[in-house]
Each structure stands twice: as structure tokens, then as C-alpha cells.
Design a protein around this motif. Structure first.
Motif, short mmCIF file in Angstrom:
data_model
loop_
_atom_site.label_atom_id
_atom_site.label_comp_id
_atom_site.label_asym_id
_atom_site.label_seq_id
_atom_site.Cartn_x
_atom_site.Cartn_y
_atom_site.Cartn_z
N GLN A 117 0.82 -1.21 0.00
CA GLN A 117 0.00 0.00 0.00
C GLN A 117 0.86 1.26 0.00
O GLN A 117 0.51 2.25 -0.66
N VAL A 118 1.98 1.22 0.72
CA VAL A 118 2.89 2.37 0.72
C VAL A 118 3.34 2.70 -0.70
O VAL A 118 3.49 3.86 -1.09
N ALA A 119 3.56 1.63 -1.48
CA ALA A 119 4.08 1.81 -2.83
C ALA A 119 2.97 1.88 -3.88
O ALA A 119 3.26 1.99 -5.08
N GLY A 120 1.73 1.81 -3.45
CA GLY A 120 0.60 1.86 -4.39
C GLY A 120 0.33 0.54 -5.08
O GLY A 120 -0.36 0.49 -6.11
N ALA A 121 0.85 -0.56 -4.52
CA ALA A 121 0.71 -1.87 -5.14
C ALA A 121 -0.20 -2.77 -4.32
O ALA A 121 -0.77 -2.34 -3.31
N ALA A 122 -0.35 -4.03 -4.72
CA ALA A 122 -1.20 -4.99 -4.01
C ALA A 122 -0.67 -6.39 -4.25
O ALA A 122 -0.01 -6.65 -5.26
N VAL A 123 -0.98 -7.30 -3.33
CA VAL A 123 -0.62 -8.71 -3.52
C VAL A 123 -1.68 -9.34 -4.43
O VAL A 123 -2.87 -9.25 -4.14
N ALA A 124 -1.24 -9.97 -5.53
CA ALA A 124 -2.18 -10.45 -6.54
C ALA A 124 -2.27 -11.97 -6.61
O ALA A 124 -3.15 -12.49 -7.29
N GLY A 125 -1.37 -12.68 -5.92
CA GLY A 125 -1.43 -14.13 -6.02
C GLY A 125 -0.25 -14.78 -5.36
O GLY A 125 0.61 -14.10 -4.78
N GLY A 126 -0.21 -16.11 -5.43
CA GLY A 126 0.91 -16.80 -4.82
C GLY A 126 0.72 -18.29 -4.73
O GLY A 126 -0.20 -18.87 -5.31
N ASP A 127 1.62 -18.90 -3.98
CA ASP A 127 1.61 -20.35 -3.78
C ASP A 127 2.15 -20.62 -2.37
O ASP A 127 3.06 -19.93 -1.93
N VAL A 128 1.54 -21.58 -1.67
CA VAL A 128 2.02 -21.95 -0.34
C VAL A 128 2.28 -23.45 -0.33
O VAL A 128 1.40 -24.23 -0.72
N VAL A 129 3.47 -23.84 0.07
CA VAL A 129 3.79 -25.27 0.17
C VAL A 129 4.44 -25.53 1.53
O VAL A 129 4.92 -24.62 2.19
N ARG A 130 4.46 -26.82 1.91
CA ARG A 130 5.04 -27.18 3.19
C ARG A 130 6.49 -27.56 3.03
O ARG A 130 6.85 -28.25 2.07
N GLY A 131 7.33 -27.11 3.95
CA GLY A 131 8.74 -27.48 3.93
C GLY A 131 9.35 -27.19 5.29
O GLY A 131 8.68 -26.66 6.18
N ASP A 132 10.61 -27.54 5.46
CA ASP A 132 11.23 -27.44 6.79
C ASP A 132 11.61 -26.01 7.16
O ASP A 132 11.61 -25.65 8.33
#
Lengths: 318, 318
Positions: A117-132
Motif C-alpha cells: 500500500q505504501v508503494a501503491g501496489a497490491a498482492v495479486a497471487g501466490g503459492d504456499v507449500v510445506r517445507g522445513d
């Protein structure tokens, strides 16, 4: 938010994390499909990616999840700004251990969102996986708005070198934290949460910057990339480089020349650029050096090589 | 290429890796600056990211670095294609242990490059950091070429469900490998290196696809996302779903109903889409089911719930 990411499961966690997000007009299609769709009105898109690993780039006992999110976003958004572009979105690739509290992942997302928001942007997507090992891989996109990208390769002999933003604050904060202290607070905060001058990137492009980079590895190291790419020598004038008095006091307390933090400390994401010598620079830019033809590829300080410890090497044994 | 990534150092490794790359016209500025600049002629950009971790998504004793690169690229490029877009570039975030042979990282890059070439794309940038576990975070971008993106949410009652590409081959290959065998080779190869039908994504958009997804978690699981997002039930007709005779033989040898691989095996990255019933589909699309209004959110097989093991859960104990 209670429970671990393992208890919540992949889809439950993603649902919680995305519920934290806000969108901007640039996000034409947000999380939840095969891919996001993002506005790129310029017809080109600026794209950069960085990876942060727990224990290497952040510590959970030094930084909150929120701060890690702010920092991970900041370093990518600063890379976009340093091309002369306006950041539009982030994508997050996240590795989480099954026993991590789900709240940690959600607060990381809060940090990413707020720094966006500070930079005028937004999070648009992603991926979450399990790992150590907690691993935060962030990709940032940006729009050039019809500007030519400002690369590392355009510095010319006779140009001035100017910087805006903070230098050495994160390194001084790191020195404080690594000695077991939690203050002075301003420097510890600077280490936990950098404040890159995002607006200065596109503004520098409009002012005619010939080359530009954000200071992520240290001023000397990053200007070394500019010197090498441009085929020039960059000479810094130590008298023109401000060392805050409080930083001098920390240096005395811990036995470090504070100029070393300013010259070699990374992660503040100041923006440094070269400009034609007659450029009228706004007040927040400080001229700290000049560009020379001879001894191309080098960075010097007051005409001599800077021989103290170099910039942050991600493969080094910090 | 001799030595470990620790011996080569961050910049040496990045230099070696980027020397393997080829560019396309879409890459306006490639690796080596703060960010890449990529053509986005449509004025929008499609963006997706996926993370692969050693031991979880790949094994070094089962797959070469080259194959891991092909697979990591494929699953991201397929996500772009499944929006109806043409892939343009990849960005790579790579975590490597210091004792990893540098050749492994370079061959990974060769695999990313070659899979990109299949899809008409190129690797445009990235980041390499040191860590304990090999982690491959890939972001893919694509261009819609004035098409509307085809999401998961547009399936309508009366539509047909059609698929193109391979189904269950990777899962059958995984079953073979996990029992210590190396053949039949075609299935082992399919597990190591999927072959998504990239061209079929934009083609389906042009044919009027109402929804589309690539099969990464399994046909039933991924159509479940379409059913949920579209508010419809999807019924598959088992008689129309081809089970290759060789897959039947493997199933008999290892005691698994091969239809389970076809219905729940992920990672082949087939493309499945819904179309208005009167759409004339090219020969390589097989109609395998229909879209219904009642019992929205469900996927059924021959009218009944498919109750065997579900799709790939990245948080499960596979």
C-alpha cells in the motif's frame, strides 16, 4: 487465528491469507485462479524476484512476521522503483513448516499488504507449500508509464552520483541486535523494516537519471555493479556523505567506524542514481560523488579504493 | 562445470547460469539489472508463481536437474496457458546448499530454458540464495493477446467438459518409481517431465471456453475448483475417459485401479475446459462430461461422488 498451518491445511491457510488482502485497480483478477491478471498499461512490465530464508535473511526472534512481510515486499518493490517504474503487484511463494502457527503466515501477509500500500501496489497471487525452512519468495511487477527503464549501464563520465533514502541504518541496527541490545530503537526499526523511497525511482527517471540502482548489498558494492555495467569509475566524496551523530555514537559503543555501515551496509534500499552534472536535483537527493572515465569498473572513496569489508554477500558466512 | 555453488560464489554462479539462457523478443531487458523488462502488448499481464522443494516435489535420485527445470517451468507455463494466455517469460528464485555441484544449478537452468522454448517463452531474471534445502520458486508471465482471461468461474449448466493432454501418466510413473522400478519408460518419463499442451489454452479461449484449468492436483480435484467457483456440478462419464492399455497393465502389476490415476493423478498439466454444447472441438479434445445445475460445487463420476483417494494435497503426507 489459532492452530498451526498443518492443522489448517493448504486450502484453509490460503483462504485465511487471501482474506487479509486488499486490491487495487491494477489487479484485474486476484488470487484464486490459475494465474492473476494485472494491468500493464505501458505495454511492458517490469519484473523482479527475491528469496528470503529464515536464519539467513531474517530471524523470528528479531523480527515479527509482519516485519518480515514488510521487508520482503520492500526489497522487491524497491527493485521495481530503481528501474524508474511504479510497482503494481506482488506474488508470494511461501514455504512453511507444518508446525508454524497459522497466525505467523497471516501476519506475514499483513506486512506484505501494508508495504504494498505504501508503494501503491497490491498482492495479486501466490503459492504456499510445506517445507522445513520458512522461505519467502516474492516477485514484484511494475509499470514504466512510458518511461525508458533506467538501467545500471548508462552512467557517463562527468555525471554526478546522488542518493536518496537511508544508508547504513539497517546495518547499524543489525550490529545493535547482534550484540543483544534492542535500542536505539530507530536503528533496530530500520533493520526490521526498511523504508525505501519508492517515489524517487520514477522521479529520478523523469529528472533524466542516466543509471540507477537500489542499495540492497551496500553502497560501494551496488555502485560497483553500476561502474562495471557502465564502464566507468565512480568516486565517492566522504565529506559529502552524512553520518548521523547517533550512528557515530553506536559506532563508538560497538567499536565500528560508522562510515563502514554507510558505505557497505545493505538492506536500507536507498536509491542511488547518476545524473548529468547540470541536473537540478530536489532537496532530498544528496550529491555524494562523480563519474570518471579512467580506471573503469572501480568504485573509489576520495580517489582511493575502499578496502574495508565489502557489501553483503548472500553466500558469505554472516 | 566443476565445483560447488559455494566455491563458485553468488555472482560466479549467477554468471554461469545466465550464460545458458537465450532470449526472445519479449525480453526487452534480461538478467543483470534490478529487474527485467518484458513486453506486455496486451496491456495486461498474466502472472503466476509456484514453489517446488526437494524431497517433496522432486527427488534428485529420480529426476535430473534438467528434468526438475523442465517440470518447474512446465507447471507455471501451464498455469499461464490455462488462463488463455501465451507465456512470455519465467523468473527463477533458487535456494541452493553450498555443497551442491554448480553443474546441478546450471542444468536446472538448461531445463527451464528448454521448456520455455517449447512454450515460446524465455527466462528473464531471478535470484539465487544459499540455504539448506533446494527450493525452486518460479514465476511465469504471459500475454492474453486481447483475449478475455478464461477463469474457473464461467462454467454453465449444459456446457460440455473437455480435456486435452495427458491424464494419470505422471501418477502411474510415480507408482512405478516408488516401487523401485525404472520402466515402463514412457510413464517414468511423463513423471519426470510433463508435456502440457500449451497451445491448447489460447486455442480453447478462441473456441469460446467458458472455464478452464490445468490439471495439476488431479482431474477430480481441479474440476472441483471449477465446480465451486462456477456454482455448478460437473459429471464425468467414465466410459469416455481413456485408460491406455499399458496403464491398465501397470495398474494390475501394482494393484491399483488405473482409473484412479487418471481421475486423481496430478502433475501432467493436461488442460480441461468447459464449452457451450454446440462447440466444434478439434480432434485432440475429448469430451468427458457435462455441467449440471443441481448439487452445485460437486464433481461426480457417472452421477455418483468419486470417493476414492482425492487429488494431490501439498500439505498431506505423500
Amino acid at each position: 487465528m489459532k492452530g498451526t498451518v498443518g492443522q489448517l491445511g493448504e486450502f484453509g491457510l490460503i483462504r485465511e491469507m487471501t482474506s487479509r488482502l486488499t486490491a487495487t485497480e491494477a489487479v484485474r483478477l486476484g488470487p484464486g485462479d490459475d494465474a492473476a491478471v494485472v494491468a500493464a498499461p505501458d505495454g511492458r512490465v517490469v519484473a523482479t524476484t527475491d528469496v528470503l530464508i529464515e536464519g539467513r535473511h531474517f530471524r523470528r526472534d528479531w523480527s515479527t512476521a509482519y516485519d518480515v512481510g514488510r521487508k520482503a515486499a520492500a526489497q522487491n518493490l524497491a527493485d521495481v522503483a530503481a528501474m524508474g517504474a511504479v510497482p503494481t503487484v506482488l506474488l508470494l511463494g511461501l514455504v512453511v513448516p507444518a508446525d508454524l502457527p497459522a497466525a505467523w503466515a497471516c501476519e506475514l501477509m499483513d506486512g506484505l499488504r501494508d508495504e504494498c500500500q505504501v508503494a501503491g501496489a497490491a498482492v495479486a497471487g501466490g503459492d504456499v507449500v510445506r517445507g522445513d525452512t520458512i522461505t519467502v519468495a516474492v516477485t514484484a511487477l511494475g509499470d514504466l508509464r512510458d518511461r525508458a527503464p533506467v538501467t545500471r549501464a548508462g552512467a557517463r563520465p562527468g555525471d554526478v552520483v546522488a542518493v536518496t533514502g537511508w544508508l547504513g541504518w539497517s546495518a547499524a541496527g543489525h550490529a545493535v541486535l547482534s550484540r543483544g541490545f534492542r535500542s536505539p530503537r530507530a536503528f533496530v526499526e530500520a533493520h526490521r523494516r526498511p523504508e525505501p523511497p519508492y517515489h524517487a525511482g520514477p522521479a529520478a527517471a523523469d529528472l533524466g537519471a542516466t543509471s540507477m540502482i537500489d542499495v540492497s548489498d551496500g553502497l560501494v558494492a551496488d555502485l560497483g555493479h553500476v561502474a562495471a555495467a557502465s564502464g566507468v569509475r565512480i568516486d565517492l566524496h566522504s565529506a559529502d556523505i552524512d553520518v548521523p551523530s547517533q550512528m557515530t555514537e553506536i559506532g563508538q559503543a560497538v567499536g565500528v567506524d560508522p562510515l563502514q555501515w554507510v558505505l557497505t551496509g545493505g538492506e536500507d534500499h536507498a536509491i542511488v542514481a547518476t545524473f548529468p552534472a547540470d541536473t537540478k536535483l530536489p532537496a532530498r537527493w544528496r550529491v555524494i560523488g562523480h563519474v570518471h572515465a579512467a580506471a573503469a569498473g572501480q568504485v573509489t572513496v576520495d580517489g582511493a579504493p575502499w578496502d574495508k569489508a565489502g557489501g553483503w554477500d548472500h553466500f558469505g558466512d554472516q
